[in-house]
Design an enzyme around this catalytic site. Structure first.
Site, PDB file in Angstrom:
ATOM      1  CB  THR A 280      50.315  38.817 -10.775  1.00  0.00           C
ATOM      2  OG1 THR A 280      50.725  39.043  -9.411  1.00  0.00           O
ATOM      3  CG2 THR A 280      51.382  38.103 -11.549  1.00  0.00           C
ATOM      4  CG  ASP A 281      44.603  41.477  -8.686  1.00  0.00           C
ATOM      5  OD1 ASP A 281      45.086  41.942  -7.637  1.00  0.00           O
ATOM      6  OD2 ASP A 281      43.426  41.712  -9.038  1.00  0.00           O
ATOM      7  CE1 TYR A 282      47.517  41.350  -1.164  1.00  0.00           C
ATOM      8  CE2 TYR A 282      47.031  39.015  -1.081  1.00  0.00           C
ATOM      9  CZ  TYR A 282      47.461  40.179  -0.460  1.00  0.00           C
ATOM     10  OH  TYR A 282      47.814  40.153   0.868  1.00  0.00           O
ATOM     11  CB  ALA A 284      46.931  36.623 -10.142  1.00  0.00           C
TER      12      ALA A 284
END
Ligand code: BGC
Length: 753
Positions: A280-282, A284
């Site tokens: 995932t992104d940070y 997310a």
């Protein structure tokens, strides 16, 4: 004999690969049979080293979690020692001694900072771009980083969005080539080599289409537009073998990308055949709660089931999956599949054989920021510059006489490094002032003055860290010093633009002009009557109407990286002839945004007659951009012949050859990017006015000509239909070849199915 060898290889390689896969399978099955549920979930957890953050949440008790087997990888450090210590902890103190992955945002180089990605794309030079990624991978792997969160391949049509700096611009064809070059550069041909690393294609998907260019904002788009314009670069990266993918913060079709099964499984894995892992992104997953998708347990289960394998920082997986398993909201095989994909990546990197493979003191001491790497950065910077204007051949400047060098970016070490220089050391960068000294010695008298701060806007000052450059000085005094320097000099070079933090993540702007106090300086300089060269450093297209009308020469240098000053001097004084071409449209004003070359015709296209009322236009500005996609000048000039084609009537799977003769009609040797565009005037789905379909970068001496040919097959004519089938329709096609998207010569052919 050669043919025979090739034949044998073709048979043997698949067998060898299958045997390798079987070996990996056996290893991982055995390892996983020893893992507890908690250890399996631990692999899905990706905290930072603790002191790195790109969001509100930070990671804590990381060492403890590593010991417990609750961490699959760490990210955010470029320190050889910290990486070694963390790996030691994992392989000596955790129960199963599973090595960690080490990620970092190596976006445009580790210590050798290259130009920002948007600038690199303007070189249209794929071998060069691949080389920058190769150098980045070599340096990163030397300290122990084995995974970069790059390439960022999000198509962007909105320069208000600060992250336009991190991608390659607005075109899917070019974006796909850049994506491929970067993946190859990072990963090489064998991931288990100690100087190749995992790449991570991001941000999947459509992050660049955030409404109004405001970071993290909602995205909404039709499937046809998605497939035709936004998805191709991700797909190209996957095809090139990208090992990992990062989910984006935005929603896709009403569902957050991070919890979107259609996106992460149906499209990415089933249609495109991706078999690496998705991170995932940070935070997310946690942010899906804010999107409105449920509490942390719900969204974590949704993300896992959608196809997410690793959770960056948020620990939704770590803290809720066990419970969800008990409650039947996820299955053991969901968890095991994700765990397995992560272990496979570690296996492919060779970490189970040697957990320190990417953490080699000798390499860290000798292979980073070498003279050779710096030279590569200097070359890349010069090739990324775009000459926007050069009235009366003001450039190149003579290596004699005197120059006033002014502006907040002229003697600035940090800002020319650009957004996301993460591990780069800005104290080792070359300022433009220093670059002038390096290239000119004492041949030219340089009169330097700061002239202005980057900005005096209180709202910007409140949010940006400008301590490295900001001077608490009276605005008028600063300008006066610069004007005095100008008056003493033959020519003025003003280096203006944005600080590194004015573009990149969480750095959207609604006014994309040069900040007002710098404009005041520029106007005062122009008023002196001295010839002014404007060198721009910025991470996005700027609005440059006044500048274009009043300043004779403008060089777009973007954020050139660690060799900024040397590269600027190389180009301004003619050691290198600029050849960059814009990969993003420069609007006249913010009201025109989104403005991009491959737009639709509409039912009421404007044809230049202002008197006609009911046309798709504005009352107060023309439709055309200030500088179009593909535009960029050279110190020399190129002449294009008419386009010739091998046939004007084609049938079925024929091949068409389209060619032009390009001649260097100026005084300098130079490089030119010859561009091929296609229009499909009649189709069952409306097509854009033109789309880039190919280009050739050629090099010509003064007086020299070259025939440039393009080979076109029906593959080039295909497009996405409403049912998402990908095919072409017979009829008329117009091929345009030229120096930019708005300066082409065209030929029409009839091509039936
Ligand atoms: C960014 C990503 C980046 C991640 C880790 C996020 O905020 O959107 O591009 O890779 O942080 O640093």
């Amino acid at each position: 004999m050669k043919k025979m060898n090739l034949f044998i290889l073709c048979i043997l390689i698949p067998f060898a690969l299958m045997a390798q896969d079987a070996k990996m399978d056996a290893f991982i099955i055995d390892l996983m049979s020893k893992m507890t549920l908690q250890e399996k979930i631990g692999q899905l957890n990706l905290p930072t080293f603790g002191d790195f953050q790109t969001g509100a949440v930070t990671s804590s008790n990381v060492s403890e979690k590593i010991r417990k087997g609750a961490v699959g990888g760490l990210f955010g450090s470029s320190s050889y020692d910290d990486i070694r210590a963390a790996q030691e902890l994992a392989v000596t103190q955790s129960r199963l001694k599973i090595p960690l992955l080490f990620g970092l945002d190596v976006i445009h180089g580790l210590k050798t900072t290259f130009p920002i990605p948007l600038a690199l794309a303007c070189s249209w030079d794929m071998p060069l771009i691949e080389k920058t990624a190769r150098v980045a991978a070599k340096e990163a792997s030397a300290v122990g980083v084995n995974w970069t969160f790059s390439p960022m391949v999000d198509i962007a049509r909105d320069p208000r969005w600060g992250r336009i700096a991190e991608g390659s611009g607005e075109d899917p064809f070019l974006g796909g080539l850049v994506a491929e070059a970067m993946v190859k550069g990072y990963q090489g041909s064998d991931l288990s080599q100690n100087n190749t690393i995992l790449s991570c294609v991001k941000h999947f998907a459509l992050y660049g289409a955030a409404e109004a260019g405001r970071d993290y904002n909602t995205v909404d788009m039709s499937k046809v537009k998605m497939y035709e314009y936004y998805l191709p670069p991700y797909k190209a990266a996957i095809k090139a073998g990208a090992a990992t993918v990062m989910s984006s913060f935005n929603e896709v079709d009403g569902v957050p990308a991070t919890g979107n099964k259609w996106l992460m499984t149906d499209l990415l894995r089933k249609d495109w055949g991706f078999n690496g892992f998705v991170v995932t992104d940070y935070t997310a997953i946690n942010e899906m709660t804010q999107h409105g998708s449920g509490n942390l347990q719900q969204v974590s289960a949704q993300a896992l089931k959608a196809g997410i394998d690793q959770d960056m920082v948020g620990e939704g997986f770590l803290t809720t999956l066990e419970k969800s398993l008990k409650e039947g909201k996820v299955s053991l095989s969901d968890i095991e599949l994700a765990c397995r994909r992560i272990l496979e990546s570690k296996y492919k990197l060779g970490l189970f054989e040697d957990p320190y493979r990417y953490n080699v003191k000798k390499r860290a001491d000798t292979e980073i920021l070498t003279v050779e790497n710096r030279l590569a950065a200097r070359e890349a910077a010069t090739k990324s510059f775009v000459l926007l204007k050069n009235e009366k051949q003001l450039l190149p400047l003579k290596k004699s006489g005197s120059v006033a060098l002014v502006g907040p970016l002229a003697d600035n070490l940090k800002d020319p490094m650009g957004t996301w220089f993460v591990a780069g050391d800005w104290n080792k960068s070359v300022t433009v002032l220093k670059g002038f000294e390096n290239v000119l010695g004492s041949a030219v008298k340089v009169n330097y003055a700061l002239g202005a701060n980057i900005t005096e806007d209180p709202m910007l000052l409140a949010q940006l860290d400008l301590n490295h450059t900001y001077k608490k000085r009276d605005r008028a005094d600063l300008i006066k010093e610069a004007v005095d320097a100008a008056m003493k000099s033959d020519v003025v070079v003003a280096v203006l633009g944005e600080s590194e933090a004015m573009s990149g993540e969480a750095a959207s702007r609604t006014d994309i002009g040069i900040p007002e106090n710098q404009m005041e300086l520029l106007k005062a300089l122009v008023k002196t009557g001295k010839p002014v060269v404007l060198v721009l450093m910025n991470g996005r297209p700027l609005t440059l109407l006044w500048e274009n009308e009043n300043v004779p020469a403008i060089l777009e240098a973007w954020a050139p990286g660690i060799e900024a000053g040397n590269a600027v001097a190389d180009v301004l004084f003619g050691d290198v002839n600029p050849s960059g071409k814009l990969t993003t449209t420069f609007p006249r004003n913010v009201g025109q945004i989104p403005l991009y070359y491959n737009h639709k015709n509409t039912g009421r296209p404007y044809d230049g007659n202002l008197k006609e009322k009911y046309k798709s236009k504005y009352l107060d500005v023309v439709n055309e951009p200030l500088f179009a996609f593909g535009y960029g000048l050279s110190y020399t000039t190129f002449d294009y012949s008419d386009v010739t084609v091998s046939s004007k009537n084609l049938q079925g799977t024929a091949t068409l050859i389209a060619s032009v003769t390009v001649k260097n009609t100026g005084k300098y040797a130079g490089e030119e990017v010859v561009q091929l565009y296609l229009s499909d005037p009649v189709a069952s789905v409306t097509r854009s006015v033109k789309d880039l379909k190919g280009y050739k970068k050629i090099s010509l001496k003064p007086g020299e000509s070259q025939v440039v040919t393009f080979t076109i097959t029906p593959e080039t004519l295909k497009f996405y239909h409403s049912d998402l089938s990908y095919d072409w329709e017979g009829g008329e096609f117009i091929f345009h070849i030229g120096t930019s998207s708005d300066k082409v010569k065209s030929v029409s052919v009839n091509w039936e199915k």
